[in-house]
Design a protein around this motif. Structure first.
Motif, PDB file in Angstrom:
ATOM      1  N   ALA A 166      -1.684  -3.467  -5.660  1.00 55.30           N
ATOM      2  CA  ALA A 166      -0.425  -4.195  -5.744  1.00 55.30           C
ATOM      3  C   ALA A 166      -0.385  -5.216  -4.608  1.00 55.30           C
ATOM      4  O   ALA A 166      -0.744  -4.905  -3.476  1.00 55.30           O
ATOM      5  N   ARG A 167       0.020  -6.431  -4.937  1.00 55.12           N
ATOM      6  CA  ARG A 167       0.107  -7.513  -3.947  1.00 55.12           C
ATOM      7  C   ARG A 167       1.322  -8.382  -4.250  1.00 55.12           C
ATOM      8  O   ARG A 167       1.743  -8.482  -5.403  1.00 55.12           O
ATOM      9  N   LEU A 168       1.843  -9.039  -3.205  1.00 57.10           N
ATOM     10  CA  LEU A 168       2.846 -10.052  -3.448  1.00 57.10           C
ATOM     11  C   LEU A 168       2.183 -11.166  -4.242  1.00 57.10           C
ATOM     12  O   LEU A 168       1.019 -11.513  -3.986  1.00 57.10           O
ATOM     13  N   ALA A 169       2.883 -11.717  -5.207  1.00 59.16           N
ATOM     14  CA  ALA A 169       2.329 -12.823  -5.985  1.00 59.16           C
ATOM     15  C   ALA A 169       2.279 -14.058  -5.089  1.00 59.16           C
ATOM     16  O   ALA A 169       3.258 -14.378  -4.424  1.00 59.16           O
ATOM     17  N   PRO A 170       1.144 -14.747  -5.051  1.00 59.69           N
ATOM     18  CA  PRO A 170       1.025 -15.920  -4.177  1.00 59.69           C
ATOM     19  C   PRO A 170       1.750 -17.131  -4.759  1.00 59.69           C
ATOM     20  O   PRO A 170       1.152 -18.002  -5.374  1.00 59.69           O
ATOM     21  N   ILE A 171       3.044 -17.161  -4.574  1.00 59.57           N
ATOM     22  CA  ILE A 171       3.873 -18.258  -5.078  1.00 59.57           C
ATOM     23  C   ILE A 171       4.167 -19.191  -3.919  1.00 59.57           C
ATOM     24  O   ILE A 171       4.742 -18.775  -2.903  1.00 59.57           O
ATOM     25  N   VAL A 172       3.776 -20.431  -4.056  1.00 58.59           N
ATOM     26  CA  VAL A 172       3.973 -21.407  -3.002  1.00 58.59           C
ATOM     27  C   VAL A 172       5.196 -22.259  -3.346  1.00 58.59           C
ATOM     28  O   VAL A 172       5.266 -22.853  -4.409  1.00 58.59           O
TER      29      VAL A 172
ATOM     30  N   ARG B  97       0.789  -1.223   0.000  1.00 59.34           N
ATOM     31  CA  ARG B  97       0.000   0.000   0.000  1.00 59.34           C
ATOM     32  C   ARG B  97       0.829   1.286   0.000  1.00 59.34           C
ATOM     33  O   ARG B  97       0.359   2.306  -0.443  1.00 59.34           O
ATOM     34  N   ASN B  98       2.028   1.238   0.546  1.00 61.64           N
ATOM     35  CA  ASN B  98       2.795   2.477   0.653  1.00 61.64           C
ATOM     36  C   ASN B  98       4.257   2.257   0.265  1.00 61.64           C
ATOM     37  O   ASN B  98       4.680   1.134   0.001  1.00 61.64           O
ATOM     38  N   GLU B  99       4.992   3.330   0.239  1.00 57.46           N
ATOM     39  CA  GLU B  99       6.396   3.309  -0.181  1.00 57.46           C
ATOM     40  C   GLU B  99       7.209   2.305   0.638  1.00 57.46           C
ATOM     41  O   GLU B  99       8.042   1.578   0.113  1.00 57.46           O
ATOM     42  N   ARG B 100       6.959   2.256   1.931  1.00 59.49           N
ATOM     43  CA  ARG B 100       7.706   1.346   2.822  1.00 59.49           C
ATOM     44  C   ARG B 100       7.436  -0.119   2.460  1.00 59.49           C
ATOM     45  O   ARG B 100       8.348  -0.940   2.500  1.00 59.49           O
ATOM     46  N   ASP B 101       6.207  -0.451   2.097  1.00 55.41           N
ATOM     47  CA  ASP B 101       5.890  -1.823   1.670  1.00 55.41           C
ATOM     48  C   ASP B 101       6.690  -2.182   0.415  1.00 55.41           C
ATOM     49  O   ASP B 101       7.221  -3.280   0.299  1.00 55.41           O
ATOM     50  N   PHE B 102       6.774  -1.243  -0.527  1.00 56.22           N
ATOM     51  CA  PHE B 102       7.514  -1.504  -1.763  1.00 56.22           C
ATOM     52  C   PHE B 102       9.003  -1.660  -1.472  1.00 56.22           C
ATOM     53  O   PHE B 102       9.659  -2.540  -2.031  1.00 56.22           O
ATOM     54  N   GLU B 103       9.552  -0.846  -0.584  1.00 51.62           N
ATOM     55  CA  GLU B 103      10.964  -0.980  -0.211  1.00 51.62           C
ATOM     56  C   GLU B 103      11.216  -2.344   0.423  1.00 51.62           C
ATOM     57  O   GLU B 103      12.246  -2.968   0.170  1.00 51.62           O
ATOM     58  N   ARG B 104      10.297  -2.799   1.234  1.00 51.72           N
ATOM     59  CA  ARG B 104      10.438  -4.076   1.942  1.00 51.72           C
ATOM     60  C   ARG B 104      10.489  -5.261   0.982  1.00 51.72           C
ATOM     61  O   ARG B 104      11.187  -6.230   1.219  1.00 51.72           O
ATOM     62  N   TYR B 105       9.754  -5.174  -0.133  1.00 53.74           N
ATOM     63  CA  TYR B 105       9.635  -6.321  -1.022  1.00 53.74           C
ATOM     64  C   TYR B 105      10.345  -6.160  -2.364  1.00 53.74           C
ATOM     65  O   TYR B 105       9.985  -6.817  -3.340  1.00 53.74           O
ATOM     66  N   VAL B 106      11.369  -5.321  -2.423  1.00 53.73           N
ATOM     67  CA  VAL B 106      12.194  -5.214  -3.631  1.00 53.73           C
ATOM     68  C   VAL B 106      12.798  -6.589  -3.913  1.00 53.73           C
ATOM     69  O   VAL B 106      13.291  -7.270  -3.013  1.00 53.73           O
ATOM     70  N   GLY B 107      12.726  -7.020  -5.173  1.00 60.51           N
ATOM     71  CA  GLY B 107      13.271  -8.322  -5.557  1.00 60.51           C
ATOM     72  C   GLY B 107      12.255  -9.449  -5.515  1.00 60.51           C
ATOM     73  O   GLY B 107      12.531 -10.557  -5.969  1.00 60.51           O
ATOM     74  N   GLU B 108      11.069  -9.180  -4.992  1.00 60.95           N
ATOM     75  CA  GLU B 108      10.014 -10.199  -4.920  1.00 60.95           C
ATOM     76  C   GLU B 108       9.118 -10.116  -6.156  1.00 60.95           C
ATOM     77  O   GLU B 108       9.055  -9.099  -6.831  1.00 60.95           O
ATOM     78  N   VAL B 109       8.390 -11.203  -6.429  1.00 64.65           N
ATOM     79  CA  VAL B 109       7.436 -11.230  -7.530  1.00 64.65           C
ATOM     80  C   VAL B 109       6.137 -10.594  -7.037  1.00 64.65           C
ATOM     81  O   VAL B 109       5.625 -10.949  -5.976  1.00 64.65           O
TER      82      VAL B 109
ATOM     83  N   ARG C 181      -3.935  -3.445 -21.659  1.00 59.20           N
ATOM     84  CA  ARG C 181      -3.448  -4.253 -20.529  1.00 59.20           C
ATOM     85  C   ARG C 181      -3.268  -3.390 -19.285  1.00 59.20           C
ATOM     86  O   ARG C 181      -2.699  -2.314 -19.330  1.00 59.20           O
ATOM     87  N   ARG C 182      -3.784  -3.905 -18.158  1.00 57.69           N
ATOM     88  CA  ARG C 182      -3.653  -3.217 -16.879  1.00 57.69           C
ATOM     89  C   ARG C 182      -3.011  -4.084 -15.812  1.00 57.69           C
ATOM     90  O   ARG C 182      -2.577  -3.588 -14.791  1.00 57.69           O
ATOM     91  N   LYS C 183      -2.962  -5.405 -16.008  1.00 57.70           N
ATOM     92  CA  LYS C 183      -2.441  -6.322 -14.987  1.00 57.70           C
ATOM     93  C   LYS C 183      -1.087  -6.875 -15.415  1.00 57.70           C
ATOM     94  O   LYS C 183      -0.910  -7.285 -16.561  1.00 57.70           O
ATOM     95  N   PHE C 184      -0.162  -6.882 -14.453  1.00 57.55           N
ATOM     96  CA  PHE C 184       1.192  -7.347 -14.719  1.00 57.55           C
ATOM     97  C   PHE C 184       1.702  -8.152 -13.535  1.00 57.55           C
ATOM     98  O   PHE C 184       1.331  -7.887 -12.394  1.00 57.55           O
ATOM     99  N   ARG C 185       2.578  -9.123 -13.815  1.00 58.10           N
ATOM    100  CA  ARG C 185       3.276  -9.876 -12.770  1.00 58.10           C
ATOM    101  C   ARG C 185       4.748  -9.873 -13.131  1.00 58.10           C
ATOM    102  O   ARG C 185       5.122 -10.208 -14.245  1.00 58.10           O
ATOM    103  N   GLY C 186       5.573  -9.490 -12.173  1.00 60.20           N
ATOM    104  CA  GLY C 186       7.003  -9.459 -12.422  1.00 60.20           C
ATOM    105  C   GLY C 186       7.772  -9.167 -11.146  1.00 60.20           C
ATOM    106  O   GLY C 186       7.209  -9.089 -10.054  1.00 60.20           O
ATOM    107  N   THR C 187       9.068  -8.991 -11.303  1.00 61.47           N
ATOM    108  CA  THR C 187       9.956  -8.728 -10.179  1.00 61.47           C
ATOM    109  C   THR C 187       9.999  -7.230  -9.899  1.00 61.47           C
ATOM    110  O   THR C 187      10.251  -6.438 -10.799  1.00 61.47           O
ATOM    111  N   LEU C 188       9.766  -6.868  -8.661  1.00 61.63           N
ATOM    112  CA  LEU C 188       9.754  -5.472  -8.241  1.00 61.63           C
ATOM    113  C   LEU C 188      11.176  -4.968  -8.082  1.00 61.63           C
ATOM    114  O   LEU C 188      12.003  -5.609  -7.434  1.00 61.63           O
ATOM    115  N   GLU C 189      11.458  -3.791  -8.679  1.00 64.99           N
ATOM    116  CA  GLU C 189      12.778  -3.180  -8.591  1.00 64.99           C
ATOM    117  C   GLU C 189      12.644  -1.679  -8.375  1.00 64.99           C
ATOM    118  O   GLU C 189      11.657  -1.074  -8.769  1.00 64.99           O
TER     119      GLU C 189
END
Length: 194
Positions: free
Chosen positions: A173-179, A87-99, A120-128
């Motif tokens: 924006a959400r973490l991709a649910p990768i198990v 939801r916020n800048e701190r969340d994005f900083e925390r999950y840099v490198g995650e899908v 297209r509006r939906k994307f899945r990829g690595t956050l940088e």
């Protein structure tokens, strides 16, 4: 005092942070909590919410909501789960490198220059981290099926695509649910013993 303020103050007083608060039409109050994040550079250690944490917050919220005379039928307290909202800048900083799964407020349109569908509006990829904000890197090449044999012949590497964005352009924006039953490896965390 507003419900969001009551819940935020109560949760913070117990050492957690409020991730999400949802009130359903049926009277259910859903509270999602997590531990506050501190970057590893500041000596932060990744901690995860467990059942005891949820019970502790539930007991305190029940008492506080009764004192504040907030009406609800059922209270649910949980951890953010594997598809945690960002939801916020701190969340994005925390999950840099995650899908991450992103949904934009508006379609790409002509800005994609024909590299992706204009609507297209939906994307899945690595956050940088990017110079002007954030970016998502992905490949549209399909992943091999689990258990499928992968050819050892040399082939060209998959073409990577990059989407630059700011938080104002995001609908969700959400973490991709990768198990990964062998343990999800966090960015920057090395395996022990190697």
């Amino acid at each position: 005092m507003a419900l969001i303020d009551i819940v935020t103050t109560t949760v913070a007083g117990l050492g957690y942070e409020l991730v999400e608060l949802e009130r359903s039409a049926g009277g259910t109050l859903r509270v999602t909590i997590d531990f506050p994040w501190e970057p590893a550079s500041e000596g932060g250690v990744e901690r995860f919410v467990n059942v005891e944490d949820c019970e502790r917050v539930t007991r305190q919220l029940q008492y506080t909501l009764e004192v504040e005379e907030v009406e609800y039928k059922r209270l649910e307290v949980s951890s953010p789960g594997i598809d945690r909202p960002l939801r916020n800048e701190r969340d994005f900083e925390r999950y840099v490198g995650e899908v991450v799964d992103l949904t934009l407020k508006a379609p790409m349109g002509a800005a994609a220059q024909g590299q992706v569908a204009a609507n297209r509006r939906k994307f899945r990829g690595t956050l940088e981290r990017a110079d002007t904000g954030w970016q998502l890197t992905w490949s549209d090449e399909p992943e091999p099926a689990p258990g499928a044999r992968v050819s050892k012949k040399k082939k060209e590497p998959a073409t990577l695509q990059v989407l630059g964005f700011t938080l104002d352009e995001l609908k969700e924006a959400r973490l991709a649910p990768i198990v990964d039953f062998k343990g999800r490896k966090r960015a920057g965390v090395q395996e022990q013993g190697k």
